[in-house]
Design a protein around this motif. Structure first.
Motif, short mmCIF file in Angstrom:
data_model
loop_
_atom_site.label_atom_id
_atom_site.label_comp_id
_atom_site.label_asym_id
_atom_site.label_seq_id
_atom_site.Cartn_x
_atom_site.Cartn_y
_atom_site.Cartn_z
N ALA A 39 0.74 -1.18 -0.23
CA ALA A 39 -0.14 0.19 -0.01
C ALA A 39 0.88 1.31 0.09
N GLY A 97 6.17 4.18 12.95
CA GLY A 97 5.22 3.37 12.05
C GLY A 97 4.05 3.21 12.84
N VAL A 98 3.04 2.80 12.42
CA VAL A 98 1.93 2.44 12.90
C VAL A 98 1.97 0.93 13.45
N VAL A 99 2.55 -0.09 12.42
CA VAL A 99 2.74 -1.16 12.81
C VAL A 99 3.64 -1.53 14.26
N TYR A 123 -5.84 -6.41 7.77
CA TYR A 123 -4.42 -6.06 7.27
C TYR A 123 -3.49 -7.23 8.24
N PHE A 126 -1.84 -7.27 11.90
CA PHE A 126 -2.83 -7.14 13.13
C PHE A 126 -2.66 -8.67 13.92
N CYS A 171 -9.40 -1.64 12.98
CA CYS A 171 -9.04 -1.09 11.77
C CYS A 171 -10.22 -0.04 11.07
N ASN A 175 -9.07 -1.92 6.26
CA ASN A 175 -8.30 -2.74 5.17
C ASN A 175 -8.29 -4.08 5.40
N ASP A 203 -6.48 1.94 14.73
CA ASP A 203 -5.47 2.00 13.49
C ASP A 203 -6.32 2.99 12.52
N ILE A 205 -4.96 4.97 9.96
CA ILE A 205 -4.05 5.39 9.15
C ILE A 205 -4.59 5.62 7.66
N HIS A 206 -5.71 4.97 7.22
CA HIS A 206 -6.52 5.22 6.09
C HIS A 206 -7.62 6.58 5.98
N THR A 237 1.86 8.87 6.42
CA THR A 237 2.39 8.16 5.39
C THR A 237 1.64 7.55 4.24
N LYS A 238 0.44 7.16 4.59
CA LYS A 238 -0.48 6.75 3.56
C LYS A 238 -0.99 7.72 2.76
C1 LIG Z 1 -4.20 -0.58 8.30
C2 LIG Z 1 -2.85 -0.38 8.19
N1 LIG Z 1 -2.16 0.03 9.12
C3 LIG Z 1 -0.88 0.09 9.13
C4 LIG Z 1 -0.06 0.19 8.01
C5 LIG Z 1 1.30 0.32 7.91
O1 LIG Z 1 1.79 1.45 8.68
P1 LIG Z 1 3.40 1.77 9.11
O2 LIG Z 1 3.83 1.74 7.66
O3 LIG Z 1 3.33 3.24 9.54
O4 LIG Z 1 3.73 0.63 9.83
C6 LIG Z 1 -0.89 -0.06 6.93
C7 LIG Z 1 -0.22 -0.13 5.56
O5 LIG Z 1 -0.56 -0.80 4.51
C8 LIG Z 1 -2.14 -0.27 6.91
O6 LIG Z 1 -3.04 -0.75 5.94
#
Ligand SMILES: Cc1ncc(COP(=O)(O)O)c(C=O)c1O
Length: 392
Positions: A39, A97-99, A123, A126, A171, A175, A203, A205-206, A237-238
């Motif tokens: 993504a 990062g989010v992960v 995703y 998770f 989420c 995603n 989360d 992020i989207h 970042t997204k």
């Molecule tokens: C729902 C979700 N969370 C987190 C991420 C990745 O986040 P990061 O790159 O900040 O870890 C993505 C990437 O596709 C995503 O779809």
């Protein structure tokens, strides 16, 4: 008059260390497979971001860096203006990062063996962050009905009670199924979590990719009580195509939770962020809105294109029409193929590199996820390849 961007332009990403384009053989895919998986977007960022990064590069000294008040103000303004949510600067913790943040949130708020709930298909990290940290994975399957995924709230509540779930990873938007949860859905989730003392890691992020007639509500904005149990994961970042710069902003209003989270981050040995990420994040939130509007329009046209193409040429393949995100969830179940046969069709016959639905959980079997953040000519090419593979 603001600049008009041309997202039709194809810019080669080969030999740029791109995960999407340069690592086919390392990831067991044929070199000639057209990649529409991970993504990120095949579009250059907003000029303002590029210029700010160029200024930083030209300075030539890349020492330890930190953010000042104007960085936090840019983040605060974005969420106030776009989502009507007021954030205090002290609530924001930056991570790479989010992960990374999901994993540390789990470690901060649960013990080994505790139950953590996710909603599948979802995703794939998770599942990984739960299991890799030796927590018990509990799944609440989303239910596909009339072309749209829904939450089975009865199962959600039962699983929480039965397994004494401590934390729920939400989420939002979702995603890969593309749902933008309604206020009512989020309120029902919240009520169940509040009643059962379940922390929520949301989360989001989207959240900047929400399509016409839908509205993203930040979960924590819905009530003061909810804010006290929620960690919200955000990132530029997204939204602004900055994934390689690794910066995210984690919002934690509750001081006790925030301190636990901070202790986890400290224990991991992480302190300062990458300076390019800081620069890009601030300028993106300050000046990127015009680019974002244009990119969203383009992505929505790509989504409409896929929808029309499938209806006209491949009616056996169904698009789960998304309310948000640029990741499309395609239903191939009418072809009655096994997982291996579907993979063979996509990879070897259609010469495409997508994300196989089974990666997102058992309920993703028979689906594929396709990333449409690319010039339309690439998308057309991909769909033609798919059509000729299926018609063979
Ligand atoms: C729902 C979700 N969370 C987190 C991420 C990745 O986040 P990061 O790159 O900040 O870890 C993505 C990437 O596709 C995503 O779809």
């Amino acid at each position: 008059m603001s600049k008009i961007y041309d997202f039709n332009q194809v810019i080669s990403r080969q030999h740029t260390h791109s995960l999407k384009y340069d690592f086919a053989s390392e990831r067991n895919h044929p070199q000639d497979a057209l990649p529409l998986w991970v993504a990120d977007m095949d579009f250059p960022v907003a000029d303002e971001i590029k210029e700010a990064l160029q200024t930083t590069v030209n300075h030539g000294i890349y020492g330890y860096s930190e953010s000042k008040g104007d960085y936090y103000q840019a983040v605060i303004n974005w969420y106030q203006q776009h989502f009507d949510y007021h954030i205090d600067s002290s609530w924001i913790i930056k991570t790479p990062g989010v992960v990374f943040a999901l994993a540390h949130a789990i470690k901060a708020l649960t013990q080994e063996g505790d139950a953590v709930l996710i909603q599948t298909p979802v995703y794939y990290p998770f599942k990984e962050v739960v299991e890799d940290n030796h927590r018990q994975l509990i799944t609440n399957s989303l239910v596909l009905k009339d072309g749209k995924y829904h939450i089975d709230f009865e199962d959600f509540e039962n699983k929480i009670k039965q397994h004494h779930v401590k934390l729920f990873l939400l989420c939002s938007p979702h995603n890969p199924v593309g749902r933008v949860w309604t206020k009512e859905e989020l309120e029902t989730i919240s009520q169940i979590c509040l009643e059962n003392h379940v922390y929520i890691v949301s989360d989001e992020i989207h959240s900047d990719f929400v399509h016409p007639h839908n509205h993203h509500y930040m979960l924590a904005s819905l009530s003061p009580a909810l804010q006290e149990i929620t960690i919200t994961c955000t990132a530029p970042t997204k939204t602004f195509n900055l994934a390689g710069l690794q910066i995210s902003n984690i919002i934690i209003p509750n001081e006790t939770i925030r301190n636990k989270f901070k202790r986890q981050i400290d224990a991991s040995g992480y302190s300062q962020c990458n300076m390019f990420g800081l620069v890009a994040c601030q300028v993106a939130y300050e000046k990127g809105n015009d680019w974002l509007k244009q990119v969203k329009d383009y992505l929505y046209q790509n989504i409409l294109y896929v929808d029309q193409f499938l209806k006209e040429n491949l009616p056996q393949v169904h698009l789960i029409f998304p309310e948000g995100t640029y990741l499309l969830w395609l239903d191939f179940r009418e072809l009655h193929l096994s997982n291996e046969q579907l993979e063979d069709l996509i990879v070897n016959k259609a010469k495409l590199w997508l994300d196989s639905g089974s990666m997102f959980g058992k309920d993703g079997e028979g689906f594929q996820r396709i990333n449409v953040a690319c010039p339309r000519s690439i998308l057309k090419q991909a769909l033609f390849q798919l059509q000729s593979a299926i018609n063979q």
